[in-house]
Motif scaffolding. Sequence first.
Motif, PDB file in Angstrom:
ATOM      1  N   GLY A  89      48.790  64.991  59.930  1.00 14.90           N
ATOM      2  CA  GLY A  89      49.765  66.092  59.950  1.00 14.90           C
ATOM      3  C   GLY A  89      51.083  65.719  59.301  1.00 14.90           C
ATOM      4  N   GLU A 112      46.847  66.129  55.761  1.00 14.59           N
ATOM      5  CA  GLU A 112      47.408  67.409  56.207  1.00 14.59           C
ATOM      6  C   GLU A 112      46.382  68.512  55.943  1.00 14.59           C
ATOM      7  N   GLY A 145      55.242  71.533  58.806  1.00 17.67           N
ATOM      8  CA  GLY A 145      54.899  71.841  60.197  1.00 17.67           C
ATOM      9  C   GLY A 145      55.297  73.229  60.636  1.00 17.67           C
TER      10      GLY A 145
HETATM   11  C1  LIG Z   1      58.241  80.072  64.651  1.00 20.97           C
HETATM   12  C2  LIG Z   1      58.814  78.735  65.054  1.00 20.97           C
HETATM   13  C3  LIG Z   1      60.183  78.483  64.879  1.00 20.97           C
HETATM   14  C4  LIG Z   1      60.749  77.266  65.245  1.00 20.97           C
HETATM   15  N1  LIG Z   1      62.080  77.039  65.003  1.00 20.97           N
HETATM   16  C5  LIG Z   1      62.611  75.840  65.335  1.00 20.97           C
HETATM   17  C6  LIG Z   1      63.970  75.548  65.071  1.00 20.97           C
HETATM   18  O1  LIG Z   1      64.712  76.354  64.518  1.00 20.97           O
HETATM   19  N2  LIG Z   1      64.446  74.326  65.440  1.00 20.97           N
HETATM   20  C7  LIG Z   1      63.646  73.391  66.051  1.00 20.97           C
HETATM   21  O2  LIG Z   1      64.133  72.293  66.348  1.00 20.97           O
HETATM   22  N3  LIG Z   1      62.377  73.656  66.318  1.00 20.97           N
HETATM   23  C8  LIG Z   1      61.829  74.852  65.966  1.00 20.97           C
HETATM   24  N4  LIG Z   1      60.506  75.082  66.237  1.00 20.97           N
HETATM   25  C9  LIG Z   1      59.734  74.045  66.893  1.00 20.97           C
HETATM   26  C10 LIG Z   1      59.320  72.981  65.867  1.00 20.97           C
HETATM   27  O3  LIG Z   1      58.727  73.626  64.773  1.00 20.97           O
HETATM   28  C11 LIG Z   1      58.358  71.998  66.508  1.00 20.97           C
HETATM   29  O4  LIG Z   1      58.999  71.368  67.589  1.00 20.97           O
HETATM   30  C12 LIG Z   1      57.934  70.946  65.493  1.00 20.97           C
HETATM   31  O5  LIG Z   1      57.364  71.558  64.376  1.00 20.97           O
HETATM   32  C13 LIG Z   1      56.937  69.973  66.119  1.00 20.97           C
HETATM   33  O6  LIG Z   1      56.659  69.006  65.142  1.00 20.97           O
HETATM   34  P1  LIG Z   1      55.301  68.212  65.097  1.00 20.97           P
HETATM   35  O7  LIG Z   1      55.304  67.406  63.846  1.00 20.97           O
HETATM   36  O8  LIG Z   1      55.099  67.532  66.387  1.00 20.97           O
HETATM   37  O9  LIG Z   1      54.151  69.324  65.040  1.00 20.97           O
HETATM   38  P2  LIG Z   1      53.837  70.506  63.917  1.00 20.97           P
HETATM   39  O10 LIG Z   1      55.119  70.926  63.339  1.00 20.97           O
HETATM   40  O11 LIG Z   1      52.984  71.430  64.621  1.00 20.97           O
HETATM   41  O12 LIG Z   1      53.075  69.677  62.818  1.00 20.97           O
HETATM   42  C14 LIG Z   1      51.723  69.351  62.924  1.00 20.97           C
HETATM   43  C15 LIG Z   1      51.158  69.256  61.514  1.00 20.97           C
HETATM   44  O13 LIG Z   1      49.838  68.743  61.601  1.00 20.97           O
HETATM   45  C16 LIG Z   1      48.957  69.510  60.818  1.00 20.97           C
HETATM   46  N5  LIG Z   1      47.658  69.414  61.480  1.00 20.97           N
HETATM   47  C17 LIG Z   1      47.317  69.906  62.702  1.00 20.97           C
HETATM   48  N6  LIG Z   1      46.037  69.589  62.988  1.00 20.97           N
HETATM   49  C18 LIG Z   1      45.589  68.840  61.942  1.00 20.97           C
HETATM   50  C19 LIG Z   1      44.320  68.220  61.646  1.00 20.97           C
HETATM   51  N7  LIG Z   1      43.283  68.289  62.479  1.00 20.97           N
HETATM   52  N8  LIG Z   1      44.182  67.554  60.482  1.00 20.97           N
HETATM   53  C20 LIG Z   1      45.227  67.486  59.590  1.00 20.97           C
HETATM   54  N9  LIG Z   1      46.420  68.068  59.817  1.00 20.97           N
HETATM   55  C21 LIG Z   1      46.598  68.735  60.977  1.00 20.97           C
HETATM   56  C22 LIG Z   1      49.557  70.901  60.821  1.00 20.97           C
HETATM   57  O14 LIG Z   1      49.160  71.646  59.684  1.00 20.97           O
HETATM   58  C23 LIG Z   1      51.061  70.602  60.816  1.00 20.97           C
HETATM   59  O15 LIG Z   1      51.570  70.493  59.527  1.00 20.97           O
HETATM   60  C24 LIG Z   1      59.930  76.288  65.839  1.00 20.97           C
HETATM   61  C25 LIG Z   1      58.551  76.538  66.023  1.00 20.97           C
HETATM   62  C26 LIG Z   1      57.992  77.733  65.612  1.00 20.97           C
HETATM   63  C27 LIG Z   1      56.495  77.961  65.786  1.00 20.97           C
END
Ligand SMILES: Cc1cc2nc3c(=O)[nH]c(=O)nc-3n(C[C@H](O)[C@H](O)[C@H](O)COP(=O)(O)OP(=O)(O)OC[C@H]3O[C@@H](n4cnc5c(N)ncnc54)[C@H](O)[C@@H]3O)c2cc1C
Length: 226
Positions: A89, A112, A145
């Motif tokens: 990811g 990704e 993400g």
């Molecule tokens: C609509 C929305 C608005 C938001 N606005 C804000 C904001 O303004 N400020 C803020 O701080 N937070 C915001 N957030 C929260 C923030 O986006 C999350 O806290 C953050 O994205 C989490 O990061 P992460 O890397 O843990 O997970 P994610 O961002 O979910 O990243 C996971 C990544 O892994 C990939 N993936 C998943 N499964 C697989 C797989 N099996 N194989 C390969 N790739 C995979 C996905 O495509 C994704 O790119 C928002 C969330 C949403 C949904």
Amino acid sequence: MKKEIQISLLPEQVFLEEELLKSVSLFLKLEKERINHIEIIKRSIDARRTPINYQLKAHVYVDEDFTEVENTFNYQNVENSSDFVVIIGSGPAGLFAALQALEFGVKPIIFERGKDVRTRRKDLAILNKEGVVNPESNYCFGEGGAGTYSDGKLYTRSKKRGNVKRVLEALVYHGADKNILVDAHPHIGTNKLPQLIASIREQIISCGGEIHFDSKMTDIAIESGK
Ligand SMILES: Cc1cc2nc3c(=O)[nH]c(=O)nc-3n(C[C@H](O)[C@H](O)[C@H](O)COP(=O)(O)OP(=O)(O)OC[C@H]3O[C@@H](n4cnc5c(N)ncnc54)[C@H](O)[C@@H]3O)c2cc1C
């Protein structure tokens, strides 16, 4: 000498350099000429009263020169590194894990499921216009993400976990506005976030890391306990 001050100012006094200098010199009862630099440390807006004002915390350099310290990140060339880490990811967690790996001299290899941040935009357009969801490339999945196409607010209450300032510095290093380092409620903005994500990707690739799009992890193969 460097003096730390807390001062309440009107918006026009904060954002116009000459006005800021005038206000700070009045506040410190010093001639303007003695102030070499005003470094804002924290800036928050107080909208509870009229007129709206800003609360500033600043370091004022009086009769002393100011030298700006550039943020340096020791992203190493890992092209030929035998140490590697596989990251699933390219959301904030994945991208920052990759940057951290570069600092440790470890090669990050990201898989990704979605597309790069620019191509992903086309799938969002189809979703918005035609209501068709691409299960691999949408508001949640793809480079950058979940929040990439939403807003870009950066403040957090979990200040005890991790170095928040360093994260903000890394974002500035990759193109975010420097104001995020001082604003109480920092914000990048949806319009700017994709370029920033692309710049982080370029950093990873230029150091010899890898990012594979359209590559969904479906299982983990374990052989001989590895
Ligand atoms: C609509 C929305 C608005 C938001 N606005 C804000 C904001 O303004 N400020 C803020 O701080 N937070 C915001 N957030 C929260 C923030 O986006 C999350 O806290 C953050 O994205 C989490 O990061 P992460 O890397 O843990 O997970 P994610 O961002 O979910 O990243 C996971 C990544 O892994 C990939 N993936 C998943 N499964 C697989 C797989 N099996 N194989 C390969 N790739 C995979 C996905 O495509 C994704 O790119 C928002 C969330 C949403 C949904």
